[in-house]
Scaffold this motif. Sequence first.
Motif, PDB file in Angstrom:
ATOM      1  N   LEU A 174       0.873  -1.166   0.000  1.00 22.72           N
ATOM      2  CA  LEU A 174       0.000   0.000   0.000  1.00 22.72           C
ATOM      3  C   LEU A 174       0.914   1.221   0.000  1.00 22.72           C
ATOM      4  CD1 LEU A 174      -2.748  -1.086   2.548  1.00 22.72           C
ATOM      5  CD2 LEU A 174      -2.750  -1.294   0.054  1.00 22.72           C
ATOM      6  N   ALA A 175       1.139   1.729  -1.187  1.00 20.44           N
ATOM      7  CA  ALA A 175       2.031   2.866  -1.360  1.00 20.44           C
ATOM      8  C   ALA A 175       1.238   4.162  -1.198  1.00 20.44           C
ATOM      9  CB  ALA A 175       2.663   2.817  -2.749  1.00 20.44           C
ATOM     10  N   VAL A 185       1.015  -3.688  -6.155  1.00 23.52           N
ATOM     11  CA  VAL A 185       1.183  -2.336  -5.608  1.00 23.52           C
ATOM     12  C   VAL A 185      -0.115  -1.566  -5.824  1.00 23.52           C
ATOM     13  CG1 VAL A 185       2.479  -0.169  -5.740  1.00 23.52           C
ATOM     14  CG2 VAL A 185       3.648  -2.353  -6.163  1.00 23.52           C
ATOM     15  N   VAL A 186      -0.607  -0.952  -4.751  1.00 25.48           N
ATOM     16  CA  VAL A 186      -1.787  -0.095  -4.826  1.00 25.48           C
ATOM     17  C   VAL A 186      -1.417   1.238  -4.195  1.00 25.48           C
ATOM     18  CG1 VAL A 186      -4.162   0.239  -4.043  1.00 25.48           C
ATOM     19  CG2 VAL A 186      -3.399  -2.035  -4.761  1.00 25.48           C
ATOM     20  N   PRO A 216     -10.151   3.761   1.286  1.00 28.38           N
ATOM     21  CA  PRO A 216      -9.829   2.373   1.635  1.00 28.38           C
ATOM     22  C   PRO A 216     -10.670   1.371   0.828  1.00 28.38           C
ATOM     23  CG  PRO A 216      -9.933   3.692   3.617  1.00 28.38           C
ATOM     24  CD  PRO A 216     -10.413   4.568   2.490  1.00 28.38           C
ATOM     25  N   GLU A 217     -11.927   1.688   0.579  1.00 23.95           N
ATOM     26  CA  GLU A 217     -12.790   0.797  -0.198  1.00 23.95           C
ATOM     27  C   GLU A 217     -12.282   0.651  -1.631  1.00 23.95           C
ATOM     28  OE1 GLU A 217     -13.874   3.355   1.689  1.00 23.95           O
ATOM     29  OE2 GLU A 217     -14.941   2.301   3.275  1.00 23.95           O
ATOM     30  N   GLU A 218     -11.816   1.754  -2.223  1.00 25.79           N
ATOM     31  CA  GLU A 218     -11.256   1.706  -3.576  1.00 25.79           C
ATOM     32  C   GLU A 218      -9.958   0.902  -3.596  1.00 25.79           C
ATOM     33  OE1 GLU A 218     -12.633   5.853  -5.663  1.00 25.79           O
ATOM     34  OE2 GLU A 218     -11.310   6.013  -3.924  1.00 25.79           O
ATOM     35  N   ALA A 219      -9.172   1.015  -2.539  1.00 25.23           N
ATOM     36  CA  ALA A 219      -7.941   0.219  -2.445  1.00 25.23           C
ATOM     37  C   ALA A 219      -8.288  -1.268  -2.414  1.00 25.23           C
ATOM     38  CB  ALA A 219      -7.137   0.612  -1.207  1.00 25.23           C
ATOM     39  N   VAL A 220      -9.309  -1.620  -1.655  1.00 25.14           N
ATOM     40  CA  VAL A 220      -9.756  -3.027  -1.594  1.00 25.14           C
ATOM     41  C   VAL A 220     -10.186  -3.493  -2.973  1.00 25.14           C
ATOM     42  CG1 VAL A 220     -11.541  -4.572  -0.680  1.00 25.14           C
ATOM     43  CG2 VAL A 220     -10.355  -2.985   0.855  1.00 25.14           C
ATOM     44  N   ASP A 221     -10.951  -2.681  -3.683  1.00 25.32           N
ATOM     45  CA  ASP A 221     -11.387  -3.050  -5.039  1.00 25.32           C
ATOM     46  C   ASP A 221     -10.195  -3.312  -5.947  1.00 25.32           C
ATOM     47  OD1 ASP A 221     -14.073  -2.819  -4.341  1.00 25.32           O
ATOM     48  OD2 ASP A 221     -14.264  -0.773  -5.142  1.00 25.32           O
TER      49      ASP A 221
END
Length: 190
Positions: free
Chosen positions: A102-103, A159-160, A167-172
């Motif tokens: 998680l960058a 890498v995200v 956070p929800e978009e990172a999960v997606d």
Amino acid sequence: MGQDILFLTGFLSAGKSTVGQLLAQRMGVPFLDLDLLLEARLGRPVEQVLVEHGELFYRTVEAEILAEVGLRPPCVVALGAGTLTYPRSREIIRRHGILVWLAASYEELWRRTEEQERWARLWLTESLGQGLPGRETLQERMKAILDLRLPQYELADIVVDTTEISPEEAVDQILHQLRIRNFPLLAAGG
């Protein structure tokens, strides 16, 4: 056990715990926070362990806990910000799962850390195993530590960038990358 654990890495305030909890929920598997597991084992906060026993002791115990986690059923694990600095921990992670970084931009990480008051560990002399000459301010020290850890973070399989997403978009984004890889945890409910 195979490579069925998802490990989240990143610097302080990158979102490992927040994203990790949401991700585990979406996938229908347990969430583990390595810092909390270590604190529970040793009965005191991370900062206190580092001050009392130094980073080598801390990283050794952390690797022991990671080895135990590797024997568990599938799960999502939030690593400590410096977990990858210890070679044994990197080996355990590689053997048991996929590593997601998680960058975030330095500026965003700094903004997030300013909102919290728990960065005493950045000032510990042993926090890098070496001094950081000329790093007078917390901001300079944070940047120096981040720069030193980047090569380990760059070992990630996925890498995200969390700089401008929720956070929800990172999960997606993570789930999308895992689908592309046919990651086994997705069969559990992702």
